[in-house]
Design a protein around this motif. Structure first.
Motif, PDB file in Angstrom:
ATOM      1  N   ARG A  93       1.823   1.783  -3.504  1.00 35.93           N
ATOM      2  CA  ARG A  93       0.677   2.301  -4.260  1.00 35.93           C
ATOM      3  C   ARG A  93       0.465   3.790  -3.983  1.00 35.93           C
ATOM      4  NH1 ARG A  93      -4.454  -1.031  -2.852  1.00 35.93           N
ATOM      5  NH2 ARG A  93      -5.366   0.501  -4.272  1.00 35.93           N
ATOM      6  N   LEU A 132      -7.337   3.836  -2.974  1.00 34.18           N
ATOM      7  CA  LEU A 132      -6.531   3.458  -1.818  1.00 34.18           C
ATOM      8  C   LEU A 132      -7.158   3.953  -0.525  1.00 34.18           C
ATOM      9  CD1 LEU A 132      -3.904   2.221  -0.725  1.00 34.18           C
ATOM     10  CD2 LEU A 132      -2.820   4.452  -1.076  1.00 34.18           C
ATOM     11  N   HIS A 165       0.749   6.835  -6.828  1.00 35.65           N
ATOM     12  CA  HIS A 165      -0.369   7.713  -7.189  1.00 35.65           C
ATOM     13  C   HIS A 165      -0.090   9.155  -6.794  1.00 35.65           C
ATOM     14  CE1 HIS A 165      -2.473   4.175  -8.328  1.00 35.65           C
ATOM     15  NE2 HIS A 165      -2.731   3.748  -7.096  1.00 35.65           N
ATOM     16  N   ASP A 225       0.820  -1.206   0.000  1.00 35.89           N
ATOM     17  CA  ASP A 225       0.000   0.000   0.000  1.00 35.89           C
ATOM     18  C   ASP A 225       0.855   1.257   0.000  1.00 35.89           C
ATOM     19  OD1 ASP A 225      -2.410  -1.382  -0.015  1.00 35.89           O
ATOM     20  OD2 ASP A 225      -2.429  -1.589   2.161  1.00 35.89           O
TER      21      ASP A 225
END
Length: 634
Positions: free
Chosen positions: A125, A164, A129, A122
């Protein structure tokens, strides 16, 4: 049909024009169901207003710290109201939001994670982003279609962060992390970044991260489950910018059509107020890029955009809005409030000019006083009544006090002998006060209504004067010319001589005043009433829905598995109930916008085969007894 109404600091949690407009819209479209999602401003979040009508199914509020161009509200505190609002104000103070009832969601459970409790995957991620979004802010966005890829990077970074946030319960901790600061630093120093971004320092990175955390707050709200915006047939954002952000996510993840209404361009307001902040130039530049890119994405994804006038429409087109999506809808006023004055034969005191509005520098009351001095030279018996709305801040109070002092200095003889309000040629009154109980009475007191603004959006007071059948003299600012349409005199702004000459011309010609007043009232009744405003949105709701494909997983699909357009016609969204099997095979009569339906048994929807994020999919509850397949609701 079920409407998700997105507002900011307005209906039904506060007062003001925004709340009044939303209330009129909701009450006028009583055949639809409304879920209100209100982004509050500071302590006003959750402040109760008048109770909404019965067809408003729920009201959900969340605090929002985006009250100024930099996204900050000094001293803004106070939790959102109940009803599953959103983040608690602790997030603003650098602490974790609470999870009790109004906290951020985490996989649909309401859990709130720690500030940086993401796993390794995560964290990667988030870094990916956020880096795309930061790169878009630093690299481009100056013009739509510039070919720099900034708009694509911004959109993908924004939606990636939203997914997310939904899966892991919010972004507050991640946006305050060292990883976010390093991503901002790398984007500002990367080749191709703007020159102002290259000049950013560590304090600028901290300030920008703080503002972005507040601006991206809607990504972490718990509004997107099957009992929230996923159940809406249409999202209607009462403003652009941050208010429309939840509608963007509903469009992205559920295919929900988005309708955006703007009576004032938020991007323009940001530009006008940007110079009055204490932020450094790099932060102001990057925040301006964020608002510009967000506006372009909102206009790109919206099914329809409704500007309130041509002035707003030009701004929207400049920001990338497709002309085919634009539908100008003027804001409406209650004509009944002014009917007694407009339909009466009394044309007011033939020697009195009236100004009505909010006392602020943009209204140029100083220029009006100088123009009135010239009017007094030509017509010595003329009076000026300045009727202002109640003062709400220190700046307006100081400006009004300055105008009072200036009037006393410009008319010393009259002021020295004045023993009552009527003895002075210039009187300062307040709407609701003893001399002016209401706006209609203020307009009725004079024969000519004057508007002296140098900056104006949609001139509401001008419309009210037209409904009262009064001749008007206005400055050419904002949408004034569009509203007047040849039924009044228009002069250049900041020109007291031209303003005075126009006033004198009408004071000396009663027949001309009567003709212009009658024409103005006829135009206002045709274009600027509540009824025409509500009728326009009634048609726009059906148009937006008719252009959108069916989004339910159990509806008719083509051979490729995509939803069939028009398989569920807009005419099916009517109140009432139908017997099972009464609609055609395409699903007529079994749509999601059902009167009295709580949404508890609905399935999550996907738009055109788009992947729905895991946080939006809940275990489907058992159907209530008697709920046979085939849709018994109309």
């Amino acid at each position: 049909m079920r409407i998700g109404l997105l507002t900011e600091g307005g209906y039904p949690c506060a007062t003001g024009e925004s709340r009044i407009w939303c209330d009129r819209l909701v009450r006028g479209l009583h055949q639809h169901e409304f879920d209100v999602y209100a982004l509050g401003r500071g302590e006003r979040a959750g402040r109760p207003g008048a109770p909404p009508p019965a067809h408003v199914r729920r009201v959900r509020t969340a605090p929002l710290w985006d009250d100024g161009p930099d996204g900050a509200v000094p001293g803004a505190e106070g939790p959102g109201s109940g009803g599953g609002a959103g983040l608690a104000p602790a997030a603003h103070a650098g602490r974790l939001p609470r999870a009790a009832g109004s906290g951020a969601r985490a996989a649909g459970t309401g859990r709130t994670p720690g500030p940086w409790t993401y796993g390794r995957r995560d964290r990667r991620r988030f870094a990916e982003h956020f880096e795309r979004l930061a790169t878009a802010l630093c690299r481009g966005g100056a013009a739509v279609g510039a070919g720099d890829g900034a708009h694509e990077d911004f959109a993908e970074g924004l939606y990636g962060l939203a997914e997310l946030a939904g899966a892991r319960g919010g972004l507050g901790g991640a946006l305050r992390s060292e990883s976010a600061l390093r991503a901002l630093e790398a984007a500002c120093r990367a080749p191709g970044a703007r020159r102002s971004a290259h000049a950013a320092t560590v304090p600028d990175y901290l300030a920008l991260a703080d503002r972005l955390e507040r601006l991206l707050l809607p990504l972490s709200l718990d509004w997107y489950g099957p009992d929230g915006l996923a159940a809406a047939d249409l999202c209607h954002a009462a403003s652009g910018g941050t208010v429309a952000l939840p509608g963007l996510l509903a469009k992205r993840f559920f295919g929900t059509p988005l309708l955006v209404t703007e009576y004032g361009v938020r991007l323009r307001a940001h530009y006008l107020a940007g110079g009055g902040t204490a932020l450094g130039a790099p932060v102001r530049t990057l925040l301006a890029a964020y608002h510009r890119l967000l506006a372009a994405e909102v206009y790109r994804q919206a099914a329809l955009v409704t500007p309130g006038n041509a002035h707003v429409r030009r701004w929207q087109e400049r920001c990338g809005a497709d002309r085919a999506k634009l539908r100008t809808v003027y804001p409406g006023r209650e004509a009944e409030r002014f009917a007694a004055v407009g339909e009466g034969s009394d044309q007011g005191d033939p020697r009195t000019l009236v100004w009505v509005g909010t006392a602020e520098p943009a209204k140029d009351l100083v220029g009006l006083l100088h123009a009135f001095a010239r009017v007094r030279e030509a017509e010595p018996g003329t009076r000026l009544r300045i009727v202002a709305a109640p003062v709400r801040d220190e700046r307006a109070a100081a400006y009004l006090a300055h105008c009072r002092v200036l009037a006393a200095q410009m008319f010393p003889d009259e002021a020295a002998t004045a023993h009552a309000v009527g003895d002075n040629p210039v009187s300062f009154e307040e709407i609701g006060g003893p001399e002016a109980p209401g706006p209609a009475d203020a307009y009725a007191a004079g024969c000519v209504v004057v508007l002296s603004s140098v900056v104006e959006g949609f001139p509401v007071t001008l419309v009210e004067a037209m409904l009262c059948g009064r001749a008007t003299v206005s400055t050419d600012s904002g949408a004034v010319v569009e509203v007047i349409g040849g039924t009044g005199l228009v002069v250049p702004p900041r020109n007291p001589r031209a303003l005075a000459d126009a006033c004198v011309a009408l004071l000396r010609d009663p027949a001309r005043r009567a003709r212009l007043g009658a024409a103005a009232r006829a135009r206002a009744l045709e274009l600027f009433t509540v009824e025409q405003n509500v009728a326009a949105f009634r048609a726009l709701y059906l148009e937006a829905l008719s252009l959108a494909p069916v989004r339910r997983a159990d509806e008719a699909l083509d051979r490729y598995g995509d939803p069939l357009p028009f398989a569920h016609p807009a005419e099916a969204y009517v109140p009432g109930h139908r017997t099972p099997g009464s609609g055609p095979a395409s699903g007529f009569g079994s749509g999601p916008g059902r009167t009295g339906d709580t949404g508890a048994g609905e399935r999550p929807r996907a738009g055109g085969g788009r992947r729905v994020p895991a946080w939006a999919v809940h275990a489907e509850p058992a159907e209530p007894a008697g709920a046979a397949s085939g849709g018994g609701h109309g």
